[in-house]
Motif scaffolding. Sequence first.
Motif, PDB file in Angstrom:
ATOM      1  N   LYS A   4      -9.902  -9.453   4.999  1.00 46.40           N
ATOM      2  CA  LYS A   4      -8.496  -9.074   4.878  1.00 46.40           C
ATOM      3  C   LYS A   4      -7.546 -10.154   5.347  1.00 46.40           C
ATOM      4  O   LYS A   4      -6.563 -10.482   4.670  1.00 46.40           O
ATOM      5  CB  LYS A   4      -8.238  -7.776   5.648  1.00 46.40           C
ATOM      6  CG  LYS A   4      -8.719  -6.525   4.955  1.00 46.40           C
ATOM      7  CD  LYS A   4      -8.315  -5.287   5.743  1.00 46.40           C
ATOM      8  CE  LYS A   4      -8.787  -4.018   5.041  1.00 46.40           C
ATOM      9  NZ  LYS A   4      -8.417  -2.808   5.806  1.00 46.40           N
ATOM     10  N   TYR A   5      -7.815 -10.712   6.531  1.00 47.69           N
ATOM     11  CA  TYR A   5      -6.807 -11.622   7.077  1.00 47.69           C
ATOM     12  C   TYR A   5      -6.712 -12.911   6.265  1.00 47.69           C
ATOM     13  O   TYR A   5      -5.644 -13.536   6.199  1.00 47.69           O
ATOM     14  CB  TYR A   5      -7.070 -11.877   8.568  1.00 47.69           C
ATOM     15  CG  TYR A   5      -7.968 -13.027   8.920  1.00 47.69           C
ATOM     16  CD1 TYR A   5      -7.461 -14.312   9.078  1.00 47.69           C
ATOM     17  CD2 TYR A   5      -9.340 -12.837   9.108  1.00 47.69           C
ATOM     18  CE1 TYR A   5      -8.281 -15.371   9.437  1.00 47.69           C
ATOM     19  CE2 TYR A   5     -10.157 -13.885   9.464  1.00 47.69           C
ATOM     20  CZ  TYR A   5      -9.630 -15.153   9.615  1.00 47.69           C
ATOM     21  OH  TYR A   5     -10.446 -16.202   9.964  1.00 47.69           O
ATOM     22  N   ILE A   8      -4.608 -12.012   3.268  1.00 45.33           N
ATOM     23  CA  ILE A   8      -3.207 -11.962   3.702  1.00 45.33           C
ATOM     24  C   ILE A   8      -2.651 -13.375   3.842  1.00 45.33           C
ATOM     25  O   ILE A   8      -1.520 -13.655   3.425  1.00 45.33           O
ATOM     26  CB  ILE A   8      -3.087 -11.189   5.031  1.00 45.33           C
ATOM     27  CG1 ILE A   8      -3.389  -9.708   4.807  1.00 45.33           C
ATOM     28  CG2 ILE A   8      -1.695 -11.349   5.632  1.00 45.33           C
ATOM     29  CD1 ILE A   8      -3.501  -8.911   6.086  1.00 45.33           C
ATOM     30  N   ILE A 265      -2.180 -14.478  12.004  1.00 46.37           N
ATOM     31  CA  ILE A 265      -2.455 -13.363  11.094  1.00 46.37           C
ATOM     32  C   ILE A 265      -3.689 -12.591  11.553  1.00 46.37           C
ATOM     33  O   ILE A 265      -3.689 -11.352  11.555  1.00 46.37           O
ATOM     34  CB  ILE A 265      -2.652 -13.886   9.651  1.00 46.37           C
ATOM     35  CG1 ILE A 265      -1.326 -14.430   9.106  1.00 46.37           C
ATOM     36  CG2 ILE A 265      -3.168 -12.763   8.741  1.00 46.37           C
ATOM     37  CD1 ILE A 265      -1.435 -15.094   7.758  1.00 46.37           C
ATOM     38  N   ARG A 266      -4.737 -13.310  11.956  1.00 50.91           N
ATOM     39  CA  ARG A 266      -5.945 -12.638  12.425  1.00 50.91           C
ATOM     40  C   ARG A 266      -5.651 -11.789  13.663  1.00 50.91           C
ATOM     41  O   ARG A 266      -6.153 -10.664  13.791  1.00 50.91           O
ATOM     42  CB  ARG A 266      -7.032 -13.670  12.742  1.00 50.91           C
ATOM     43  CG  ARG A 266      -8.366 -13.053  13.125  1.00 50.91           C
ATOM     44  CD  ARG A 266      -9.456 -14.088  13.201  1.00 50.91           C
ATOM     45  NE  ARG A 266      -9.183 -15.106  14.205  1.00 50.91           N
ATOM     46  CZ  ARG A 266      -9.932 -16.197  14.380  1.00 50.91           C
ATOM     47  NH1 ARG A 266     -10.971 -16.414  13.605  1.00 50.91           N
ATOM     48  NH2 ARG A 266      -9.629 -17.073  15.317  1.00 50.91           N
ATOM     49  N   VAL A 269      -3.664  -8.636  12.558  1.00 56.11           N
ATOM     50  CA  VAL A 269      -4.539  -7.687  11.866  1.00 56.11           C
ATOM     51  C   VAL A 269      -5.457  -6.986  12.862  1.00 56.11           C
ATOM     52  O   VAL A 269      -5.640  -5.761  12.817  1.00 56.11           O
ATOM     53  CB  VAL A 269      -5.370  -8.395  10.781  1.00 56.11           C
ATOM     54  CG1 VAL A 269      -6.442  -7.460  10.213  1.00 56.11           C
ATOM     55  CG2 VAL A 269      -4.463  -8.892   9.650  1.00 56.11           C
ATOM     56  N   SER A 270      -6.039  -7.754  13.784  1.00 52.17           N
ATOM     57  CA  SER A 270      -6.982  -7.181  14.750  1.00 52.17           C
ATOM     58  C   SER A 270      -6.309  -6.174  15.692  1.00 52.17           C
ATOM     59  O   SER A 270      -6.938  -5.222  16.142  1.00 52.17           O
ATOM     60  CB  SER A 270      -7.639  -8.291  15.579  1.00 52.17           C
ATOM     61  OG  SER A 270      -6.679  -8.940  16.414  1.00 52.17           O
ATOM     62  N   ASN A 275      -0.329  -3.006  10.015  1.00 52.05           N
ATOM     63  CA  ASN A 275      -1.115  -2.074   9.198  1.00 52.05           C
ATOM     64  C   ASN A 275      -0.355  -1.578   7.966  1.00 52.05           C
ATOM     65  O   ASN A 275      -0.932  -1.405   6.896  1.00 52.05           O
ATOM     66  CB  ASN A 275      -1.572  -0.885  10.032  1.00 52.05           C
ATOM     67  CG  ASN A 275      -2.753  -1.238  10.934  1.00 52.05           C
ATOM     68  OD1 ASN A 275      -3.360  -2.287  10.772  1.00 52.05           O
ATOM     69  ND2 ASN A 275      -3.062  -0.382  11.883  1.00 52.05           N
ATOM     70  N   ILE A 278      -0.458  -4.353   5.258  1.00 50.22           N
ATOM     71  CA  ILE A 278      -1.734  -4.969   4.891  1.00 50.22           C
ATOM     72  C   ILE A 278      -2.087  -4.776   3.409  1.00 50.22           C
ATOM     73  O   ILE A 278      -2.442  -5.751   2.730  1.00 50.22           O
ATOM     74  CB  ILE A 278      -2.870  -4.462   5.811  1.00 50.22           C
ATOM     75  CG1 ILE A 278      -2.770  -5.161   7.173  1.00 50.22           C
ATOM     76  CG2 ILE A 278      -4.243  -4.744   5.197  1.00 50.22           C
ATOM     77  CD1 ILE A 278      -3.820  -4.723   8.173  1.00 50.22           C
ATOM     78  N   VAL A 282      -2.548  -8.031   1.155  1.00 53.37           N
ATOM     79  CA  VAL A 282      -3.894  -8.312   0.635  1.00 53.37           C
ATOM     80  C   VAL A 282      -3.838  -8.442  -0.878  1.00 53.37           C
ATOM     81  O   VAL A 282      -4.455  -9.328  -1.479  1.00 53.37           O
ATOM     82  CB  VAL A 282      -4.889  -7.204   1.050  1.00 53.37           C
ATOM     83  CG1 VAL A 282      -6.185  -7.317   0.257  1.00 53.37           C
ATOM     84  CG2 VAL A 282      -5.187  -7.302   2.543  1.00 53.37           C
TER      85      VAL A 282
END
Length: 359
Positions: A4-5, A8, A265-266, A269-270, A275, A278, A282
């Motif tokens: 995902k990241y 993104i 970004i990571r 997202v984590s 959310n 996303i 994506v």
Amino acid sequence: MRIKYLDIARGLAMIMVIIGHIIQPEIMGNTLRYYLFAVHLPLFLIISGILFKEKDYKVIFKKNIQRLLIPYLIGVLLIIVIFIVGSHQDVYLFWHEIVLGNLNSVTYILKSAILVNGGDYYAFLPKFNTTIGAIWYLIGYFEASLLFNTIIKLVSSKWGQISLIIIFTIIGYGIGIYTALPFQILSAFVMLPFLGAGYYTKKYWLNSNIQTMKIDIFISIIGLIFWYFSGKNGILLLVSAQATQGPILGILGGIMGSFAIMTFIRFFVSKGLINKFIPILVNFGQLSVMMMVVHTLDLRVFPVSFASMRIMHHFIDNEILIVYLAMIIAIVFAYIGALIINFIGKKIQTIYITSLSRV
């Protein structure tokens, strides 16, 4: 399995490409444009390097035809069709003028498409100034990935591979000062450091067991510093194999700035901080190639964003605000256009597969 990241990050890179092209330097200056150009294409390439796997030549060639060459040909075909329509209508003079001013004739479009002229100066064709637009990147990356795959396959030593990448990069920037070469071959040469940067650091980006907050903070700080100095001192133009801030600073700024962006970004997202955004981000990443095709239409033959600026001038006095709104329109146009092309492509593929099964 998609990450995902990274999708993104790829989507963000596409947004930066669009914004970088819509900026009006005479209104906003070049500062933002320089900072965007410093990292937008390097970020694309680094992500590709992270996901790169050595392949048989037939496999990578076939895959690149599907992912890159076919979208390029679709872009060229759409440019020609829309050019013919736009140049033969007298209702919307703005559209008519833009089309003829950018592309001249179908013959020139075909020449530009064959040369893959993204905006370069050819010493052997000094009067040829018709450009194919942003889709030059698809062919440049097509060649860069094949060359990178060849280097990885033929040279077993990592330092030997890096040495070859450095040699090709020096050749690319060295010749790029004087002239472009057909097929964006010099662009392919100067893309190699960014592919390599992703490829040789992929364990860090793909293996959560070796990621630490201290390293992420260090990468972010160093990345922002290099990005700042790169954008402040010039512009990185991979299309022309030129870096006015100097190739070394341009490469380091592109690599480290992209690393910083991916780290942020990571982290977001984590921690679940984005959310709500996303899914769309994506999707931007997954459709980035077709978004580039549609964005090229906006720049060359179907000026949605620039026409919107002209219309907004009748209602809004703030020119900077108008440009920012045009950026949003350009992003939405590229996204919707990519969705439509992607939908049509899937329908054609389904019909084709169905027809084969009936034979």
